[in-house]
Design a protein around this motif. Sequence first.
Motif, short mmCIF file in Angstrom:
data_model
loop_
_atom_site.label_atom_id
_atom_site.label_comp_id
_atom_site.label_asym_id
_atom_site.label_seq_id
_atom_site.Cartn_x
_atom_site.Cartn_y
_atom_site.Cartn_z
N CYS A 284 -29.15 -34.99 18.10
CA CYS A 284 -30.30 -34.26 18.62
C CYS A 284 -31.06 -35.20 19.55
O CYS A 284 -31.31 -34.87 20.71
CB CYS A 284 -31.19 -33.84 17.45
SG CYS A 284 -32.67 -32.97 17.99
N ARG B 222 -24.21 -35.33 24.40
CA ARG B 222 -25.59 -34.86 24.45
C ARG B 222 -26.49 -35.84 23.71
O ARG B 222 -26.02 -36.62 22.86
CB ARG B 222 -25.76 -33.46 23.86
CG ARG B 222 -25.42 -33.31 22.38
CD ARG B 222 -26.27 -32.23 21.71
NE ARG B 222 -27.66 -32.67 21.57
CZ ARG B 222 -28.71 -31.87 21.59
NH1 ARG B 222 -28.55 -30.58 21.71
NH2 ARG B 222 -29.94 -32.36 21.46
N LYS C 120 -38.13 -35.23 23.78
CA LYS C 120 -37.91 -34.22 22.74
C LYS C 120 -39.09 -33.25 22.64
O LYS C 120 -40.23 -33.67 22.50
CB LYS C 120 -37.74 -34.90 21.37
CG LYS C 120 -36.48 -35.72 21.20
CD LYS C 120 -35.20 -34.94 21.43
CE LYS C 120 -35.04 -33.72 20.55
NZ LYS C 120 -33.83 -32.93 20.94
N HIS D 24 -28.52 -25.37 16.68
CA HIS D 24 -29.88 -24.85 16.63
C HIS D 24 -29.88 -23.38 16.19
O HIS D 24 -30.87 -22.90 15.63
CB HIS D 24 -30.58 -25.03 17.98
CG HIS D 24 -30.83 -26.48 18.28
ND1 HIS D 24 -29.89 -27.27 18.88
CD2 HIS D 24 -31.88 -27.28 17.99
CE1 HIS D 24 -30.36 -28.50 18.97
NE2 HIS D 24 -31.56 -28.54 18.43
N GLU E 60 -24.55 -30.67 17.52
CA GLU E 60 -25.20 -31.93 17.15
C GLU E 60 -24.36 -32.70 16.13
O GLU E 60 -23.87 -32.13 15.15
CB GLU E 60 -26.61 -31.66 16.61
CG GLU E 60 -27.54 -31.24 17.75
CD GLU E 60 -28.99 -31.05 17.38
OE1 GLU E 60 -29.83 -31.04 18.30
OE2 GLU E 60 -29.30 -30.87 16.18
N ASP F 23 -33.53 -33.00 13.29
CA ASP F 23 -32.42 -32.07 13.10
C ASP F 23 -31.23 -32.59 12.27
O ASP F 23 -30.09 -32.17 12.48
CB ASP F 23 -31.93 -31.54 14.46
CG ASP F 23 -32.93 -30.56 15.07
OD1 ASP F 23 -33.87 -30.14 14.37
OD2 ASP F 23 -32.78 -30.22 16.26
N GLN G 69 -28.81 -29.99 10.38
CA GLN G 69 -27.84 -29.21 11.16
C GLN G 69 -26.83 -30.10 11.89
O GLN G 69 -25.95 -29.60 12.60
CB GLN G 69 -28.55 -28.31 12.16
CG GLN G 69 -29.23 -29.08 13.29
CD GLN G 69 -30.21 -28.23 14.08
OE1 GLN G 69 -30.87 -27.35 13.54
NE2 GLN G 69 -30.30 -28.46 15.38
MN MN Z 1 -31.99 -30.66 18.04
#
Ligand code: MN
Length: 337
Positions: free
Chosen positions: A103, A127, A132, A273, A299, A310, A313
């Motif tokens: 993330c 990524r 953020k 997400h 992620e 995050d 996830q």
């Molecule tokens: Mn994220």
Amino acid sequence: MLIVMNHNATQADVDAISRIVSDMGFRAEPIPGSERTAIGVLGNHGYVDDSKILELPGVQRVIHVSKPYKLVSRDFHPDDTIVDVAGVKVGGGNRQVVVGGPCAVESLEQIVKTALFVKKSGADMLRGGAFKPRTGPHTFQGLREEGLKLLAIASKESGLPIVTEIMSPDNVGLVAEYADLLQVGARNMQNFDLLRELGKIRKPVLLKRGMSATVEEFLAAAEYILAEGNDQVILCERGIRTFETATRNTLDLSVVPLIKELSHLPIMVDPSHATGKRSLVSPMAKAALVAGADGVLVEVHPEPEKALSDGPQSLTFPAFEQMMNEIGLLTDFLRKD
Ligand code: MN
Ligand code: PEP
């Protein structure tokens, strides 16, 4: 309005019509296609009388577009747009791509380790957020410019292009120096000043769907970028807000084939997400690819339990590797036609 030319119309016919459209006070945008040229008429705020245009040489028909988007629409541009992210081609039937990474960029070790791992597992891009958009101001806000520098090192070490978020129009120059693909997050989908600035650069943009945005609003937001001259836009479905609270958002997978009907732009899906739950990421990534997505954005973190954002996830390395193996089999299968 869209003026569709006959297949045997000449360049002189197209030029003549473009001149007439300009004289009417509008902007003409010729769109060459494989079969025929179309001319988009931009800048009108209502119905345009087409009687004069229909009589001109080379004109086949006139389509009145009442949607708030034109340049992103298939009516204007029947062929798929292929977006080139530092040599990785997205859309137009190219191999479906995988973007993996944390993330947020947290440290040099974290981002380089993740970059090398996702590359080894077959990812196409890295990524990682440096700027953020956090819900509250008391949480980790990203390493900002320092994060971009760490991404540059990770890109150099892994050979992967970089996808990172841009939040403010003031930072477009800075982020564009480092990013190969500039991400507009869900919260900024309708930051129109930002979209306009991104339309002026010559780097691709990943536009995420706002969490409460309709498909029409999503495409109209992309239109801001194209209207300034940048057609290198990838759309990204990342889940929308519904009454359901069992998942972080509700993944609206039907937009993948729907957007393919409505627009020529590539569309990717972010199951991280969309679901907010590690165990759901791989199944929904595969579902997105079956639905026809041009890629997925996932992620991954070396130690998700310690992630600064995050973590729940984020896939572990072994889970990412397993997902990549399954995606490899799936995409081989999908491409056999
Ligand atoms: Mn994220
Ligand atoms: C992200 O990609 O880390 C992010 C913040 O995504 P979204 O804008 O979709 O919430």
